[in-house]
Write an enzyme that holds these catalytic residues in place. Structure first.
Site, PDB file in Angstrom:
ATOM      1  N   MET A 325       1.275  -1.394  -6.255  1.00  0.00           N
ATOM      2  CA  MET A 325       1.026  -0.180  -5.691  1.00  0.00           C
ATOM      3  C   MET A 325       1.726   0.990  -6.316  1.00  0.00           C
ATOM      4  O   MET A 325       1.625   1.938  -6.830  1.00  0.00           O
ATOM      5  CB  MET A 325       0.735  -0.057  -4.366  1.00  0.00           C
ATOM      6  CG  MET A 325       0.294   1.278  -3.808  1.00  0.00           C
ATOM      7  SD  MET A 325      -1.486   1.954  -4.121  1.00  0.00           S
ATOM      8  CE  MET A 325      -2.609   0.738  -3.233  1.00  0.00           C
ATOM      9  N   ASP A 344      13.268   0.966  -4.676  1.00  0.00           N
ATOM     10  CA  ASP A 344      13.114  -0.321  -3.911  1.00  0.00           C
ATOM     11  C   ASP A 344      14.286  -0.999  -3.586  1.00  0.00           C
ATOM     12  O   ASP A 344      15.357  -0.586  -4.185  1.00  0.00           O
ATOM     13  CB  ASP A 344      12.159  -1.494  -4.832  1.00  0.00           C
ATOM     14  CG  ASP A 344      11.256  -2.297  -3.794  1.00  0.00           C
ATOM     15  OD1 ASP A 344      10.027  -1.810  -3.704  1.00  0.00           O
ATOM     16  OD2 ASP A 344      12.045  -3.162  -3.345  1.00  0.00           O
ATOM     17  N   VAL A 401       5.441   1.380   1.437  1.00  0.00           N
ATOM     18  CA  VAL A 401       6.269  -0.099   1.735  1.00  0.00           C
ATOM     19  C   VAL A 401       5.315  -0.752   2.497  1.00  0.00           C
ATOM     20  O   VAL A 401       3.860  -0.171   2.645  1.00  0.00           O
ATOM     21  CB  VAL A 401       7.441   0.216   2.632  1.00  0.00           C
ATOM     22  CG1 VAL A 401       8.719   0.972   1.713  1.00  0.00           C
ATOM     23  CG2 VAL A 401       7.189   0.904   3.872  1.00  0.00           C
ATOM     24  N   VAL A 402       5.693  -1.728   3.069  1.00  0.00           N
ATOM     25  CA  VAL A 402       4.608  -2.660   3.876  1.00  0.00           C
ATOM     26  C   VAL A 402       3.744  -1.963   5.009  1.00  0.00           C
ATOM     27  O   VAL A 402       4.486  -0.977   5.835  1.00  0.00           O
ATOM     28  CB  VAL A 402       5.571  -3.863   4.505  1.00  0.00           C
ATOM     29  CG1 VAL A 402       6.571  -3.362   5.707  1.00  0.00           C
ATOM     30  CG2 VAL A 402       4.576  -4.992   5.047  1.00  0.00           C
ATOM     31  N   GLU A 403       2.645  -2.392   5.057  1.00  0.00           N
ATOM     32  CA  GLU A 403       1.735  -1.675   6.140  1.00  0.00           C
ATOM     33  C   GLU A 403       2.246  -2.100   7.619  1.00  0.00           C
ATOM     34  O   GLU A 403       1.342  -2.738   8.179  1.00  0.00           O
ATOM     35  CB  GLU A 403       0.349  -1.847   5.637  1.00  0.00           C
ATOM     36  CG  GLU A 403      -0.524  -1.248   6.536  1.00  0.00           C
ATOM     37  CD  GLU A 403      -0.701   0.207   6.481  1.00  0.00           C
ATOM     38  OE1 GLU A 403      -1.873   1.136   6.528  1.00  0.00           O
ATOM     39  OE2 GLU A 403      -0.258   0.836   5.258  1.00  0.00           O
ATOM     40  N   LYS A 408       7.509   1.350   8.565  1.00  0.00           N
ATOM     41  CA  LYS A 408       7.376   2.831   7.782  1.00  0.00           C
ATOM     42  C   LYS A 408       8.236   3.709   8.444  1.00  0.00           C
ATOM     43  O   LYS A 408       8.771   4.868   8.011  1.00  0.00           O
ATOM     44  CB  LYS A 408       5.954   3.353   7.817  1.00  0.00           C
ATOM     45  CG  LYS A 408       5.211   2.279   6.937  1.00  0.00           C
ATOM     46  CD  LYS A 408       3.577   2.812   6.792  1.00  0.00           C
ATOM     47  CE  LYS A 408       2.695   1.980   5.737  1.00  0.00           C
ATOM     48  NZ  LYS A 408       3.121   2.387   4.361  1.00  0.00           N
ATOM     49  N   HIS A 451      -2.973   8.661   0.689  1.00  0.00           N
ATOM     50  CA  HIS A 451      -3.552   7.303   0.799  1.00  0.00           C
ATOM     51  C   HIS A 451      -4.264   6.985  -0.871  1.00  0.00           C
ATOM     52  O   HIS A 451      -5.289   7.534  -1.031  1.00  0.00           O
ATOM     53  CB  HIS A 451      -4.886   7.084   1.886  1.00  0.00           C
ATOM     54  CG  HIS A 451      -5.610   5.725   1.653  1.00  0.00           C
ATOM     55  ND1 HIS A 451      -6.645   5.474   2.136  1.00  0.00           N
ATOM     56  CD2 HIS A 451      -5.161   4.454   1.262  1.00  0.00           C
ATOM     57  CE1 HIS A 451      -7.143   4.208   2.078  1.00  0.00           C
ATOM     58  NE2 HIS A 451      -6.198   3.740   1.739  1.00  0.00           N
ATOM     59  N   ASN A 454      -6.473   1.153  -4.763  1.00  0.00           N
ATOM     60  CA  ASN A 454      -6.090   0.229  -5.898  1.00  0.00           C
ATOM     61  C   ASN A 454      -7.339  -0.308  -6.759  1.00  0.00           C
ATOM     62  O   ASN A 454      -8.275  -0.478  -6.114  1.00  0.00           O
ATOM     63  CB  ASN A 454      -5.514  -1.140  -5.016  1.00  0.00           C
ATOM     64  CG  ASN A 454      -4.583  -1.666  -5.825  1.00  0.00           C
ATOM     65  OD1 ASN A 454      -3.987  -1.365  -7.076  1.00  0.00           O
ATOM     66  ND2 ASN A 454      -4.241  -3.093  -5.520  1.00  0.00           N
ATOM     67  N   GLU A 463      -7.027  10.164  -0.785  1.00  0.00           N
ATOM     68  CA  GLU A 463      -7.211  10.853   0.668  1.00  0.00           C
ATOM     69  C   GLU A 463      -5.993  11.251   1.285  1.00  0.00           C
ATOM     70  O   GLU A 463      -4.970  10.505   1.261  1.00  0.00           O
ATOM     71  CB  GLU A 463      -7.761   9.482   1.469  1.00  0.00           C
ATOM     72  CG  GLU A 463      -8.629  10.055   2.730  1.00  0.00           C
ATOM     73  CD  GLU A 463      -9.305   8.366   3.247  1.00  0.00           C
ATOM     74  OE1 GLU A 463     -10.046   8.882   4.213  1.00  0.00           O
ATOM     75  OE2 GLU A 463      -8.676   7.531   3.044  1.00  0.00           O
TER      76      GLU A 463
END
Length: 720
Positions: A325, A344, A401-403, A408, A451, A454, A463
């Protein structure tokens, strides 16, 4: 001056060679009914002169002609079919008049020549293109087919097979590709285009080029014998039906029109095209697809207005979190010209992100769509880093980063501490409320959701989620950046799942209930793909999204909407996730996956998934196609209506384009709200009430009932 109108001027440019220059008001040239009427008068006069040896058609703008003015022509489509045939014949007579001029003609094609613009140049004897030109007939994307002679002239110029490919796909063709099939006679540098076109006409006048022979090919039947015709047209129609599954009448009608006119003269063939164009213009699919075009123009207008109001110029961007992503976002920003830092904490992730960008660019180079030096320059606009200090000069940071909300929040709060005041922070979250994430920030007015979908380079939608404290300045700047990325930004208000995922998960829930009741998930997929028209059925889509991702998001949505979206006691997605069947990412989900000869993952049934699901599903039960469609679609449509009623999305146009661009809602249906218009809101309420006993996702709101009583429609006849 030989002739002058609001749309064009005609005058001698060299000796007795006349230049017919398009100079329409506005930033682009597009064919209006007034322009065509003026052209008809001009050609009637010009053909009578004896002092014109040849004529070159040019544009005073960056593009030749981008097509017909669809806003003006759409109301015409509402006329009775017989009237429509007469109208389209009047238009095609203008193009025939070009072809019948008593002297050689040439088009000097700069930039885009699409639709009617392409048909214009086909009517001329010679076609010279600049290296930057793109030529095509995109009418099938509007649910119609070429109507100004495209189905007649193009097959005679480049051959039936090539022409059917051009017309049924609606693709834009680069100048060199057009040259390869004979659509243009030469490709030259932009600065040499006019002189090259004039030189070709000089050679034609001198008798060195046989312009009359070139013209005669277009006036005569196709040069195919009966056997060749049979094979060519049968294969083309079969291929089109295979790709469209019968949902799109326009490409099929185009093939049949070329076939019907194959043995006809130009005038006979034009009569066939006129009649078939009129038939297509009256179809529901044409109304839906032209409606998409208008809705797309609407959302672009909204976005441009917001971007214009931005007071922040984003010169440097950053993405936090590499991988697929992050790499996609970095590639898109660099490719469109905005330098970006990719940060990162893991060198392997940075390597993966850079590899993602390099792979995409490498494919462009391999296809001849990008020079190697441009690829190197684009990659040079991406700076991979492990150091926070490299983010200091960024105007905007996209957190990817991770959902997980706590992760976050921690990352965003840390960023805010390091970055100068005024730096915009965004989160590429797919479901987590922006207001929840904003509680960790001191300047929530500078924060919103961004948003991406992918794969980032291919998916047009972004979005943009406005939190309760997000400032207009932040939204305007982020919309501006999204436009610079070449995306279609749609601003929505905050809630779990925002708009697209909020309406997608009830659809998944309806699917899951069917599976638990004993429906075959592969049969549901076939119905939703082949009958309703989704590019992927729900089981296949869940595998592509990722079963683990969907399972996590189901929990987020359940927390956000506990009444309507509570997790089902028997949940097929949870069962597969617990068994570590995550879909395509580990090649087992509802289906199992293996690469085909081209390396693409191909799905097949898997006994192991059937055995797992049997533990929660009832005995096998057959459902008819309409029931399957209703059971899956009613929850989605209910949620779409609620989102409009609650102000999550501002308009039917924005909602429909978000669903088409974000999750592939079938374009021939025009979007959720246009589909509701076609079904009728009262009929939809009756349909939903049949299933109200199945739970809250099937129960319509009081506002929806009130709208149904009022016979509310979301689009006018013209599609506005």
């Amino acid at each position: 001056m030989l002739y002058k109108s609001e749309s064009f001027v005609v005058d001698f440019c060299k000796g007795k060679i006349a230049e017919f220059k398009f100079c329409m008001p506005g930033s682009v040239n597009k064919l209006s009914q007034q322009t065509l009427s003026e052209c008809a008068k001009a050609f009637a006069e010009l053909r009578q002169r004896d002092d014109i040896d040849a004529m070159v058609f040019t544009s005073d703008k960056d593009h030749f002609i981008i097509g017909a003015d669809i806003f003006e022509f759409l109301p015409t489509f509402q006329r009775p079919e017989e009237e429509l045939i007469g109208w389209i014949k009047d238009a095609t007579d203008v193009f025939d008049a070009i072809e019948d001029l008593p002297f050689p003609t040439a088009s000097a094609i700069n930039g885009l020549a699409l639709g009617g613009g392409c048909e214009w140049l086909l009517a001329t004897d010679f076609r010279l293109a600049s290296t930057s030109a793109k030529i095509g007939l995109p009418e099938v994307k509007l649910g119609i087919m070429p109507g100004f002679g495209g189905t007649v002239r193009l097959p005679r110029i480049i051959g039936a097979d090539n022409a059917m490919t051009w017309i049924t796909t609606g693709k834009e063709n680069r100048a060199n590709d057009a040259l390869k099939v004979g659509a243009v006679d030469g490709v030259v540098a932009p600065e040499k285009l006019f002189d090259a076109a004039v030189r070709v006409l000089e050679q034609a006048v001198e008798g060195k080029l046989d312009w009359q022979a070139k013209r005669q090919v277009k006036l005569s039947p196709l040069k195919l014998n009966k056997v060749e015709q049979g094979m060519s047209f049968a294969m083309a129609e079969g291929m089109v039906m295979g790709k469209t599954k019968g949902h799109y009448p326009a490409p099929v009608m185009a093939v049949r029109t070329i076939k019907a006119a194959a043995n006809s003269t130009r005038d006979e063939a034009m009569t066939i095209e006129n009649a078939n164009f009129a038939k297509l213009a009256k179809t529901a699919e044409a109304a839906a697809q032209t409606g998409i075009f208008l809705a797309d123009q609407y959302i672009k207008g909204v976005a441009k207005k917001q971007a214009k109001a931005s007071q922040l110029e984003i010169k440097q961007a950053a993405v936090l979190g590499a991988g697929i992503m992050g790499g996609g976002i970095a590639y898109q920003s660099a490719y469109k010209g905005t330098p970006i830092v990719m940060k990162d904490i893991n060198q392997a992730a940075l390597d993966l992100g850079m590899n993602e960008a390099a792979t995409i660019l490498g494919k462009k180079v391999k296809r001849g769509h990008m020079a190697m030096d441009k690829m190197v320059a684009t990659l040079g606009k991406i700076k991979p880093t492990l150091e926070d200090r490299d983010l200091a000069n960024s105007d905007i940071v996209v957190e990817a980063v991770v959902e997980h909300p706590k992760v976050k929040q921690t990352v965003l709060a840390g960023l805010e501490e390091q970055l100068p005041e005024g730096t915009i922070l965004t989160s590429n979250t797919s479901t987590i409320c922006i207001d929840e994430l904003a509680t960790a920030l001191k300047r929530p007015e500078d924060f919103c959701g961004m948003h991406f979908f992918n794969p980032v380079p291919k998916m047009p939608l972004v979005e943009i989620i406005r939190g309760s404290k997000t400032s207009d300045a932040t939204i305007n700047a982020v919309v501006d950046y999204a436009l610079k990325l070449g995306k279609s930004p749609i601003v929505v208000n905050d809630c779990p799942g925002f708009f697209v995922n909020r309406v997608l998960f009830p659809y998944f829930a309806g699917f899951s209930q069917l599976v638990v009741e004993g429906a075959d998930f592969s049969q549901i997929d076939k119905v939703m793909e082949n009958v309703f028209g989704w590019p992927m059925g729900p089981a296949y889509l869940l595998d592509v999204v990722g079963i683990d991702t969907a399972n996590h998001c189901t929990g987020v949505m359940a927390d956000g909407f506990p009444e309507r979206m509570a997790r089902q006691e028997k949940d097929p997605v949870a069962v597969l996730a617990n068994a570590e069947r995550y879909g395509q990412k580990n090649k087992v989900g509802f289906y199992q996956y293996a690469p085909d000869r081209k390396g693409r993952l191909k799905k097949s049934k898997d006994a192991a998934s059937l055995e797992l699901l049997a533990s929660i599903c009832g005995s096998s039960q057959a459902f008819d196609k309409q029931t399957i469609i209703e059971r899956c679609m009613v929850p989605m449509l209910n949620e779409v209506l609620l989102c409009l009623q609650e102000g999550v999305v501002a308009s039917a146009q924005e909602a429909d384009m978000a669903l088409i661009y974000g999750i592939g809602f079938p374009p021939f249906r025009g979007g959720a709200f246009r589909y509701l218009d076609q079904v009728g809101l009262a009929n939809f309420v009756t349909m939903a009430d049949k299933y109200a006993h199945l739970g809250a996702i099937y129960q319509v709101s009081e506002q929806t009932r009130e709208w149904a009583k009022q016979s509310k429609v979301f689009y006018s006849v013209e599609g506005q």
